[in-house]
Enzyme design. Structure first.
Site, PDB file in Angstrom:
ATOM      1  CG  HIS B  53      -1.939  -0.594   1.203  1.00  0.00           C
ATOM      2  ND1 HIS B  53      -2.643  -0.613   2.582  1.00  0.00           N
ATOM      3  CD2 HIS B  53      -2.390  -2.110   0.165  1.00  0.00           C
ATOM      4  CE1 HIS B  53      -4.192  -2.483   1.993  1.00  0.00           C
ATOM      5  NE2 HIS B  53      -3.587  -2.639   0.465  1.00  0.00           N
ATOM      6  CD  GLU B  55      -2.120   3.825   3.248  1.00  0.00           C
ATOM      7  OE1 GLU B  55      -1.267   3.767   2.341  1.00  0.00           O
ATOM      8  OE2 GLU B  55      -3.675   4.164   4.076  1.00  0.00           O
TER       9      GLU B  55
END
Lengths: 154, 154
Positions: B53, B55
């Site tokens: 992801h 992040e």
């Protein structure tokens, strides 16, 4: 029992992690056919990577080896209850069965606090079996943290 | 406003991710001094890595660049509410402030379901600011998923 020998391998990885100065947690990823796809211990310090928990390392290694984001049919063995980060990754990877050793009331995310698999935001939940090899896993963790607290320890 | 320009950069990363066939989510990690340490969009498909992801990618890149497991004083900008995996990684990395765009009732882990920062198992919680650039982030996601559903779309 096959699942005990896989947990023994995870415990070996945990011991090796502790010897490297990492929190002694180990994980093993096993295919539906019973093949060990990946084995790892924590490497957060070595890699300067807060995400480098044993579970994340075996999931990433097994997915890379299979060329797939999913590990459907696979089993994950880990010596400590996964944290919420690892629990969510286990869900994303569609791991079929999760076997873990010691409970982790302080930081766990499966049977504690966030209980990641218990919310509708988890689109897959593995079967969960806890307490396998728990005594050995707890002893490793206790010795590690006692050593950190004692200025006379190695 | 500085935080809006950082979110614009995260939205650019989200658009680039969508163009690669990834779920269009982008993230930017900014140091206490205001320097952009890392910017990334989702790469789960490209890398066959369910943990990739946006992040996670910026946290890992910034930690590697700084040689530290911790990003104390840093701000994370992300176009979508983090999932429980990313929320826990944000906590481990000691990110000081989390700015996010769209809410994610389906898979979010900050304001939904697992609410990772709200349990004692999270040993650090960032300040959280939501709704920044939310309309653009939502539009990107809606267009992406509408495209997936339509057999006539590119």
């Amino acid at each position: 029992m096959v699942f005990r020998s896989h947990m023994d391998l995870a415990l070996e990885q945990a011991r090796a992690a502790g010897a490297r100065g990492e929190v002694p947690v180990g994980a093993v990823l096993v295919s539906a056919a019973g093949e060990v796809l990946a084995a790892a211990g924590n490497r957060t310090r070595e890699l300067s990577d807060p995400s480098a928990h044993a579970e994340m390392l075996v999931i990433r290694a097994a997915c890379a080896a299979l060329g797939s984001e999913r590990l459907t049919g696979c089993d994950l063995f880990v010596t400590l209850e996964p944290c919420p980060m690892c629990a969510a990754a286990i869900s994303f990877a569609r791991v079929s069965r999760l076997y873990y050793g010691a409970s982790d009331p302080k930081s766990g995310g499966v049977a504690q606090g966030p209980r990641v698999f218990s919310h509708p935001q988890a689109h897959h939940a593995p079967e969960v079996y806890d307490g396998i090899g728990a005594a050995e896993a707890e002893a490793l963790l206790r010795a590690f943290f006692a050593g950190l607290r004692s200025p006379l320890s190695n």
